[in-house]
Motif scaffolding. Structure first.
Motif, PDB file in Angstrom:
ATOM      1  N   ALA A 192      60.166  25.634  39.841  1.00 57.39           N
ATOM      2  CA  ALA A 192      61.076  24.654  40.441  1.00 57.39           C
ATOM      3  C   ALA A 192      61.118  24.730  41.958  1.00 57.39           C
ATOM      4  CB  ALA A 192      62.483  24.848  39.882  1.00 57.39           C
ATOM      5  N   VAL A 193      60.734  25.867  42.552  1.00 52.62           N
ATOM      6  CA  VAL A 193      60.931  26.030  44.000  1.00 52.62           C
ATOM      7  C   VAL A 193      59.625  26.132  44.785  1.00 52.62           C
ATOM      8  CG1 VAL A 193      63.158  27.138  43.634  1.00 52.62           C
ATOM      9  CG2 VAL A 193      61.116  28.560  43.857  1.00 52.62           C
ATOM     10  N   ILE A 194      58.524  26.502  44.132  1.00 47.61           N
ATOM     11  CA  ILE A 194      57.257  26.686  44.839  1.00 47.61           C
ATOM     12  C   ILE A 194      56.407  25.430  44.704  1.00 47.61           C
ATOM     13  CG2 ILE A 194      55.108  28.009  44.906  1.00 47.61           C
ATOM     14  CD1 ILE A 194      56.639  30.440  44.023  1.00 47.61           C
ATOM     15  N   THR A 195      55.839  24.985  45.811  1.00 49.26           N
ATOM     16  CA  THR A 195      54.957  23.828  45.827  1.00 49.26           C
ATOM     17  C   THR A 195      53.520  24.279  45.613  1.00 49.26           C
ATOM     18  OG1 THR A 195      56.428  22.720  47.378  1.00 49.26           O
ATOM     19  CG2 THR A 195      54.195  21.837  47.186  1.00 49.26           C
ATOM     20  N   GLU A 196      52.768  23.491  44.820  1.00 52.47           N
ATOM     21  CA  GLU A 196      51.375  23.837  44.562  1.00 52.47           C
ATOM     22  C   GLU A 196      50.581  23.847  45.858  1.00 52.47           C
ATOM     23  OE1 GLU A 196      49.080  25.528  43.312  1.00 52.47           O
ATOM     24  OE2 GLU A 196      49.101  24.630  41.314  1.00 52.47           O
ATOM     25  N   SER A 197      49.626  24.742  45.950  1.00 53.14           N
ATOM     26  CA  SER A 197      48.793  24.871  47.145  1.00 53.14           C
ATOM     27  C   SER A 197      47.357  25.101  46.711  1.00 53.14           C
ATOM     28  CB  SER A 197      49.283  26.043  48.010  1.00 53.14           C
ATOM     29  OG  SER A 197      48.354  26.354  49.014  1.00 53.14           O
ATOM     30  N   ARG A 198      46.464  24.264  47.223  1.00 51.99           N
ATOM     31  CA  ARG A 198      45.028  24.442  46.999  1.00 51.99           C
ATOM     32  C   ARG A 198      44.287  23.729  48.120  1.00 51.99           C
ATOM     33  NH1 ARG A 198      45.730  21.065  42.278  1.00 51.99           N
ATOM     34  NH2 ARG A 198      45.110  22.792  40.955  1.00 51.99           N
ATOM     35  N   PRO A 199      43.033  24.110  48.404  1.00 55.76           N
ATOM     36  CA  PRO A 199      42.273  23.433  49.456  1.00 55.76           C
ATOM     37  C   PRO A 199      42.096  21.956  49.135  1.00 55.76           C
ATOM     38  CG  PRO A 199      41.205  25.481  48.812  1.00 55.76           C
ATOM     39  CD  PRO A 199      42.300  25.238  47.822  1.00 55.76           C
ATOM     40  N   ALA A 200      41.993  21.129  50.189  1.00 58.51           N
ATOM     41  CA  ALA A 200      41.801  19.685  49.992  1.00 58.51           C
ATOM     42  C   ALA A 200      40.491  19.402  49.277  1.00 58.51           C
ATOM     43  CB  ALA A 200      41.835  18.979  51.352  1.00 58.51           C
ATOM     44  N   HIS A 201      39.454  20.158  49.594  1.00 62.18           N
ATOM     45  CA  HIS A 201      38.155  20.004  48.943  1.00 62.18           C
ATOM     46  C   HIS A 201      37.881  21.275  48.143  1.00 62.18           C
ATOM     47  CE1 HIS A 201      37.398  16.426  51.344  1.00 62.18           C
ATOM     48  NE2 HIS A 201      37.761  17.122  52.413  1.00 62.18           N
ATOM     49  N   ARG A 202      37.780  21.145  46.838  1.00 61.94           N
ATOM     50  CA  ARG A 202      37.597  22.309  45.971  1.00 61.94           C
ATOM     51  C   ARG A 202      36.162  22.815  46.071  1.00 61.94           C
ATOM     52  NH1 ARG A 202      39.699  20.880  40.094  1.00 61.94           N
ATOM     53  NH2 ARG A 202      39.261  23.097  39.840  1.00 61.94           N
ATOM     54  N   PRO A 203      35.963  24.045  46.545  1.00 61.33           N
ATOM     55  CA  PRO A 203      34.608  24.580  46.631  1.00 61.33           C
ATOM     56  C   PRO A 203      34.102  25.003  45.259  1.00 61.33           C
ATOM     57  CG  PRO A 203      36.195  26.235  47.304  1.00 61.33           C
ATOM     58  CD  PRO A 203      36.978  24.983  47.034  1.00 61.33           C
ATOM     59  N   ARG A 204      32.787  25.078  45.139  1.00 62.63           N
ATOM     60  CA  ARG A 204      32.210  25.613  43.912  1.00 62.63           C
ATOM     61  C   ARG A 204      32.380  27.128  43.878  1.00 62.63           C
ATOM     62  NH1 ARG A 204      26.357  22.434  43.499  1.00 62.63           N
ATOM     63  NH2 ARG A 204      27.219  20.317  43.283  1.00 62.63           N
ATOM     64  N   LEU A 205      32.413  27.660  42.669  1.00 62.55           N
ATOM     65  CA  LEU A 205      32.537  29.101  42.526  1.00 62.55           C
ATOM     66  C   LEU A 205      31.176  29.752  42.743  1.00 62.55           C
ATOM     67  CD1 LEU A 205      34.193  31.606  41.804  1.00 62.55           C
ATOM     68  CD2 LEU A 205      33.646  31.194  39.397  1.00 62.55           C
ATOM     69  N   ASP A 206      31.108  30.639  43.697  1.00 60.06           N
ATOM     70  CA  ASP A 206      29.890  31.395  43.983  1.00 60.06           C
ATOM     71  C   ASP A 206      29.799  32.544  42.979  1.00 60.06           C
ATOM     72  OD1 ASP A 206      27.799  32.851  45.076  1.00 60.06           O
ATOM     73  OD2 ASP A 206      29.007  33.645  46.733  1.00 60.06           O
ATOM     74  N   LEU A 207      29.227  32.244  41.796  1.00 57.66           N
ATOM     75  CA  LEU A 207      29.212  33.230  40.714  1.00 57.66           C
ATOM     76  C   LEU A 207      28.398  34.480  41.064  1.00 57.66           C
ATOM     77  CD1 LEU A 207      30.312  33.817  37.928  1.00 57.66           C
ATOM     78  CD2 LEU A 207      28.280  32.714  36.946  1.00 57.66           C
ATOM     79  N   PRO A 208      27.153  34.350  41.615  1.00 53.53           N
ATOM     80  CA  PRO A 208      26.427  35.578  41.983  1.00 53.53           C
ATOM     81  C   PRO A 208      27.203  36.434  42.982  1.00 53.53           C
ATOM     82  CG  PRO A 208      24.949  33.699  41.994  1.00 53.53           C
ATOM     83  CD  PRO A 208      26.331  33.151  41.839  1.00 53.53           C
ATOM     84  N   GLY A 209      27.827  35.784  43.978  1.00 47.09           N
ATOM     85  CA  GLY A 209      28.622  36.547  44.941  1.00 47.09           C
ATOM     86  C   GLY A 209      29.827  37.197  44.294  1.00 47.09           C
ATOM     87  N   ALA A 210      30.498  36.459  43.393  1.00 40.17           N
ATOM     88  CA  ALA A 210      31.675  37.004  42.717  1.00 40.17           C
ATOM     89  C   ALA A 210      31.308  38.216  41.869  1.00 40.17           C
ATOM     90  CB  ALA A 210      32.321  35.923  41.853  1.00 40.17           C
ATOM     91  N   LEU A 211      30.186  38.125  41.154  1.00 41.26           N
ATOM     92  CA  LEU A 211      29.784  39.232  40.280  1.00 41.26           C
ATOM     93  C   LEU A 211      29.394  40.466  41.089  1.00 41.26           C
ATOM     94  CD1 LEU A 211      27.690  37.306  37.583  1.00 41.26           C
ATOM     95  CD2 LEU A 211      29.984  38.274  37.334  1.00 41.26           C
TER      96      LEU A 211
END
Length: 503
Positions: free
Chosen positions: A210-229
């Motif tokens: 009820a009190v927190i507003t959603e926050s995300r980048p305006a342009h959703r980047p792709r997930l860098d899976l090799p980097g994440a792993l």
């Protein structure tokens, strides 16, 4: 970037008051809604910090109650630390993609559920699974919560105050965990160290939507899976190697293998980030002095102060013969120092600069830590030195931590706040995780297996000397690498965050 830090236009006549019709830009105010947002985020972050240390003094009791072997007892702490440190950057990016509000609320719900399972556990396997889930919840909630905080509060004095209170409660939470853990174990049961999270998590999950507003980048980047792993695997391996070094020494096969694998995977991660189109960590962001060196200083700040709690716990119980409850209560003075430092830090930054807070705080922490080299083996004289020294060191440490948080997240657009807070959270989690194994390895090497009070005292003071040296290294690095390059930036160029405008 917010314009709240921009200097007011100079008046034609310095001694004349500004006319009422032409006031300078108003500073943003802390509205009722922002206060509620801050309260929800701070309660959650405090709870997450408490979880890092609340079970430390209860480990022997848990081991006897559930049948852990002596060798397996360390995994109660290690299972949490590995998942909390290893997955922070990866889950921080998932929060950017899915929405930080969703990630924050979902991870707090997971923390409450896993804490309930841990409190009801009757076998080692169930308890360890609950600790892994708690660590994953912490890895997701910490960067999401910090990103929600930095995007809710505009860059400038308001954000500095919010980060100051957040830093104070995070550091105080670690100390409070040690106090609560001893009290709950002695007076009730170790299971209450888990159950304590359940009502708090439930309250956050109910109120936050009820009190927190959603926050995300305006342009959703792709997930860098090799980097994440690779970064997740590298952090897991490196933290595992450190925990094994603390337990068995730096030359043990598990420690060497883990550390080597961690270094290789992290090197591979940076090679991947140079090649992929949308990297998990854009190297241009790490190329910013404030981001790169801010995180180095944050890492050192958490390595030193959290490991000092471990060293003093060892000293108080093994050299002076304190009970877990008495040892935990002693850290109340350190906790008071961290709270005072967190409240003082925004004022220091506003009146001087971030560099002053970072260097001055580091020197103050180093002085408080170095004073502990004179601890003896008698209770009265030792407490007369330990209490004021830890209070002063706590103030200095919080000046550095708040300075690090502001430095590492300033000058970036909202689209990059998830990445910046993810890096800051990773530095925090890895620092908390690394500190104790490093200092434990120093104590182990110094004592050479001896467990007499005198041997423990010698090992602890040697590790304190290493600790103070690391603090001084951080202050020196801040002075050398974060000093503003020019008092008068070129037209259109932003000042480094915290640099006062040229007069």
């Amino acid at each position: 970037m917010s314009t709240t830090n921009a200097p007011r236009p100079a008046a034609t006549h310095p001694t004349a008051a500004a006319p009422p019709s032409a006031p300078g830009p108003e500073q943003p105010r802390l509205t009722g809604r922002l206060k509620l947002v801050l309260a929800v985020l701070l309660v959650a972050q405090f709870m997450l910090a408490v979880d890092f240390s609340i079970l430390n003094v209860a480990l022997p009791t848990i081991g006897r109650g559930l049948g852990f072997s002596l060798a397996g007892l360390q995994w109660i702490a290690t299972a949490f630390a590995l998942s909390a440190a290893g997955f922070t950057l990866f889950l921080g990016r998932i929060g950017d993609l899915a929405g930080r509000k969703k990630m924050f609320i979902g991870s707090i719900a997971l923390l409450g559920l896993s804490s309930l399972v841990g409190g009801l556990a009757t076998t080692p396997g169930v308890l360890l699974a609950a600790r892994v889930a708690q660590g994953l919840a912490t890895a997701a909630a910490t960067p999401a919560g910090l990103a929600l905080l930095t995007t809710a509060f505009p860059e400038g004095p308001l954000r500095q105050k919010a980060l100051g209170v957040n830093g104070a409660l995070m550091s105080a939470g670690f100390t409070t965990g040690a106090i609560l853990g001893g009290a709950l174990t002695d007076l009730l049961s170790w299971r209450w160290s888990f159950f304590l999270n359940v009502p708090v998590a439930l309250a956050v999950v109910v109120i936050a939507p009820a009190v927190i507003t959603e926050s995300r980048p305006a342009h959703r980047p792709r997930l860098d899976l090799p980097g994440a792993l690779t970064v997740t695997g590298g952090l897991l391996a490196f933290v595992y190697g450190l925990t094994q070094a603390g337990e068995h020494g730096w030359t043990s096969a598990h420690a060497v293998t883990g550390l080597a694998a961690g270094v290789l995977l992290l090197a591979g991660f940076f090679l991947i980030e140079r090649q992929v189109a949308q990297p998990l960590v854009p190297l241009r962001v790490l190329g910013r002095r404030n981001v790169a060196w801010g995180n180095v200083l944050g890492l050192l700040a958490f390595v030193t102060e959290t490991s000092l709690v471990y060293l003093l716990t060892l000293y108080l119980q093994e050299t002076l013969g304190f009970s877990p409850l008495a040892a935990g209560a002693t850290f109340g003075v350190l906790g008071a120092g961290t709270v005072a430092g967190g409240l003082l830090a925004p004022r220091v930054i506003a009146r001087t600069s971030l560099l002053t807070a970072l260097v001055g705080g580091g020197l103050l922490q180093a002085a408080g830590t170095a004073a502990l080299l004179f601890l003896g083996t008698t209770t009265g004289a030792s407490l007369a030195l330990l209490l004021p020294a830890t209070f002063i060191g706590g103030i200095g440490n919080m000046l550095v931590i708040v300075g690090f948080m502001v430095t590492a997240t300033s000058g970036l657009p909202d689209a990059e706040q998830g990445l910046a807070t993810g890096l800051a959270s990773m530095s925090q989690q890895v620092g908390i995780t690394m500190g104790t194994p490093i200092m434990s390895a120093v104590v182990t090497a110094t004592t050479a297996g001896a467990t007499t009070p005198a041997a423990i005292h010698h090992g602890v003071t040697t590790a304190i000397a290493v600790n103070a040296s690391l603090v001084l290294l951080g202050a020196t690095a801040a002075a050398a690498f974060l000093r503003p390059r020019s008092r008068r930036p070129a037209a259109g160029q932003n000042r480094w965050p915290g640099e006062r405008p040229a007069r």
